[in-house]
Design a protein around this motif. Structure first.
Motif: not given
Length: 304
Positions: A57-82
């Motif tokens: 119904d609405e656009d949304a993006l989530t990013v997860d990963g194992p503990s050794h991959v730091d996903v904190a800096g991955v954007p979850t807004d319209a700037s994300n390449i996906a």
């Protein structure tokens, strides 16, 4: 942006896309448009991101990963390449996107490009668009230089800015050890430092003739001698600890260590699986994250 008429969307689609390493990265003198001409040989290896796309119904993006991959800096807004990939083809639907990362973030292994390629393919399959390969590749090239290779996978030669991709017949099975860095390294800064260190760089980069011959011969030692990266010197000059890492990996038994792309991840070619496990053991004494991988593997593909 291409506008298409979407078919009825089915269940969510998950696409897997692999990390890339550069077996050869030749860099030419910076052009007037700010880009550097490249002649590179890519290989997709068995570290991957999975991207799931579904209608919502609405656009949304989530990013997860194992503990050794730091996903904190991955954007979850319209700037994300996906998200930008989905915008390449407007079908009038909203989407929920979930990215599960294994590829190191900001590590020179094209994890973002893998996500973009995976999103393009997932969207195409979700809406049963059936776009031909050349259309998908053109969309990928507009997203970034490494995105077309993330679609193609395997081993391939890239020219232009890296986006002109030609598959290479590679029947080898090459074992690698991957050591990501805790802190990323800016790709633009590495290229700027290359320009400072190499003001006499040739207009066109060297061709990877020795490396192509080594791949055809399926000889790990010969391939190790032919590995080349013009960005390795500026990356190590900016981050001297990368040189120490390469020395340790080779001392642990790797045939050759190399900065991956613009860094800071380093990769080590090994003599088979057993050799890779020995290098993993040796480097694990000094580094928290040390990952074995094999290549080449497939490009972006739908998971059953």
């Amino acid at each position: 942006m291409v506008e298409v008429r979407a078919q009825r969307a089915s269940k969510p689609v998950t696409v897997r896309a692999a990390a890339k390493i550069n077996l050869h990265l030749g860099v030419g003198r910076v052009r007037d448009d700010g880009f550097h001409p490249l002649d590179t040989v890519y290989q997709a290896i068995s570290l991957h991101d999975d991207v799931t796309v579904e209608v919502a119904d609405e656009d949304a993006l989530t990013v997860d990963g194992p503990s050794h991959v730091d996903v904190a800096g991955v954007p979850t807004d319209a700037s994300n390449i996906a998200v930008r990939a989905l915008a390449e083809v407007s079908c009038g639907s909203r989407h929920r996107v979930r990215i599960v990362k294994q590829v190191p973030v900001a590590g020179g292994m094209a994890g973002g490009s893998a996500d973009g390629a995976a999103a393009l393919l997932a969207h195409d399959r979700l809406h049963d668009l059936g776009q031909p390969d050349d259309v998908l590749l053109a969309q990928a090239a507009r997203l970034g230089s490494d995105v077309p290779f993330s679609l193609v996978g395997g081993t391939a030669r890239g020219r232009g800015r890296g986006e002109l991709v030609e598959p290479i017949d590679d029947a080898g099975s090459w074992w690698w050890v991957v050591v990501p860095a805790a802190v990323g390294l800016s790709t633009p800064e590495v290229y700027r430092h290359f320009d400072r260190l190499r003001p006499d760089a040739p207009e066109q980069p060297a061709e990877p003739l020795d490396l192509l011959a080594a791949l055809a011969g399926r000889e790990p030692v010969r391939l190790a001698r032919a590995l080349h990266n013009d960005l390795e010197e500026p990356a190590i000059d900016l981050r001297p600890e990368l040189g120490t890492l390469i020395e340790r990996g080779e001392a642990a038994g790797a045939l050759r260590g190399l900065v991956s792309g613009s860094g800071p991840t380093c990769v080590f070619l090994c003599d088979g699986r057993d050799g890779a496990m020995e290098v993993v053991a040796g480097l694990s004494e000094h580094y928290d994250v040390v990952l074995p991988a094999v290549g080449p593997v497939a490009g972006a593909h739908v998971l059953a």
